[in-house]
Design a protein around this motif. Structure first.
Motif, short mmCIF file in Angstrom:
data_model
loop_
_atom_site.label_atom_id
_atom_site.label_comp_id
_atom_site.label_asym_id
_atom_site.label_seq_id
_atom_site.Cartn_x
_atom_site.Cartn_y
_atom_site.Cartn_z
N ALA A 42 0.88 -1.17 0.00
CA ALA A 42 0.00 0.00 0.00
C ALA A 42 0.92 1.22 0.00
N GLY A 43 1.23 1.72 -1.16
CA GLY A 43 2.18 2.82 -1.25
C GLY A 43 3.60 2.30 -1.18
N LEU A 44 4.53 3.18 -0.92
CA LEU A 44 5.93 2.80 -0.90
C LEU A 44 6.37 2.11 0.38
N HIS A 45 5.74 2.46 1.49
CA HIS A 45 6.25 2.00 2.78
C HIS A 45 5.37 1.00 3.51
N TRP A 46 4.14 0.85 3.12
CA TRP A 46 3.21 0.02 3.89
C TRP A 46 2.96 -1.32 3.21
N ARG A 47 2.83 -2.35 4.04
CA ARG A 47 2.53 -3.70 3.59
C ARG A 47 1.37 -4.25 4.42
N MET A 48 0.62 -5.16 3.83
CA MET A 48 -0.45 -5.86 4.55
C MET A 48 -0.23 -7.34 4.39
N VAL A 49 -0.43 -8.08 5.46
CA VAL A 49 -0.31 -9.54 5.43
C VAL A 49 -1.71 -10.09 5.62
N PHE A 50 -2.10 -11.03 4.74
CA PHE A 50 -3.44 -11.57 4.82
C PHE A 50 -3.47 -13.04 4.43
N THR A 51 -4.57 -13.68 4.78
CA THR A 51 -4.81 -15.08 4.41
C THR A 51 -6.10 -15.16 3.63
N ARG A 52 -6.30 -16.30 3.01
CA ARG A 52 -7.55 -16.56 2.29
C ARG A 52 -8.16 -17.82 2.91
N THR A 53 -9.33 -17.68 3.48
CA THR A 53 -10.01 -18.79 4.12
C THR A 53 -11.43 -18.86 3.57
N ASP A 54 -11.75 -19.98 2.94
CA ASP A 54 -13.08 -20.18 2.37
C ASP A 54 -13.51 -19.02 1.48
N GLY A 55 -12.60 -18.52 0.66
CA GLY A 55 -12.92 -17.45 -0.27
C GLY A 55 -12.96 -16.07 0.35
N VAL A 56 -12.64 -15.96 1.63
CA VAL A 56 -12.64 -14.66 2.31
C VAL A 56 -11.19 -14.26 2.58
N LEU A 57 -10.84 -13.03 2.23
CA LEU A 57 -9.50 -12.52 2.51
C LEU A 57 -9.51 -11.81 3.86
N VAL A 58 -8.62 -12.24 4.75
CA VAL A 58 -8.56 -11.69 6.10
C VAL A 58 -7.20 -11.04 6.31
N VAL A 59 -7.19 -9.73 6.55
CA VAL A 59 -5.94 -9.01 6.81
C VAL A 59 -5.59 -9.21 8.28
N HIS A 60 -4.36 -9.67 8.52
CA HIS A 60 -3.91 -9.93 9.88
C HIS A 60 -2.97 -8.86 10.41
#
Length: 75
Positions: A42-60
């Motif tokens: 997300a931009g130059l400095h930000w990152r997001m970590v997420f999983t995919r469970t049963d077709g749903v993306l969950v940002v952790h």
């Protein structure tokens, strides 16, 4: 800060449409970190970590590159 929040929200909104379409997520830098665990920029400095469970993306976690590395080590 407001500009960073806006970048995070815009990236969050773009992830579902880009997930699974390799050419559609070039700007997000969407990639698999481990089986079932993904990262998006997300931009130059930000990152997001997420999983995919049963077709749903969950940002952790959302943070800088170094914060994401520390988060991944804590898993």
């Amino acid at each position: 800060p407001e500009p960073e929040s806006a970048a995070l929200l815009a990236a969050l909104a773009a992830i579902p449409a880009a997930f699974g379409h390799p050419h559609g997520h070039a700007g997000l830098g969407l990639r698999q970190l481990r089986p079932g665990l993904y990262e998006a920029r997300a931009g130059l400095h930000w990152r997001m970590v997420f999983t995919r469970t049963d077709g749903v993306l969950v940002v952790h976690f959302a943070g800088t590159h170094d914060e994401v590395r520390r988060f991944l080590r804590s898993l």
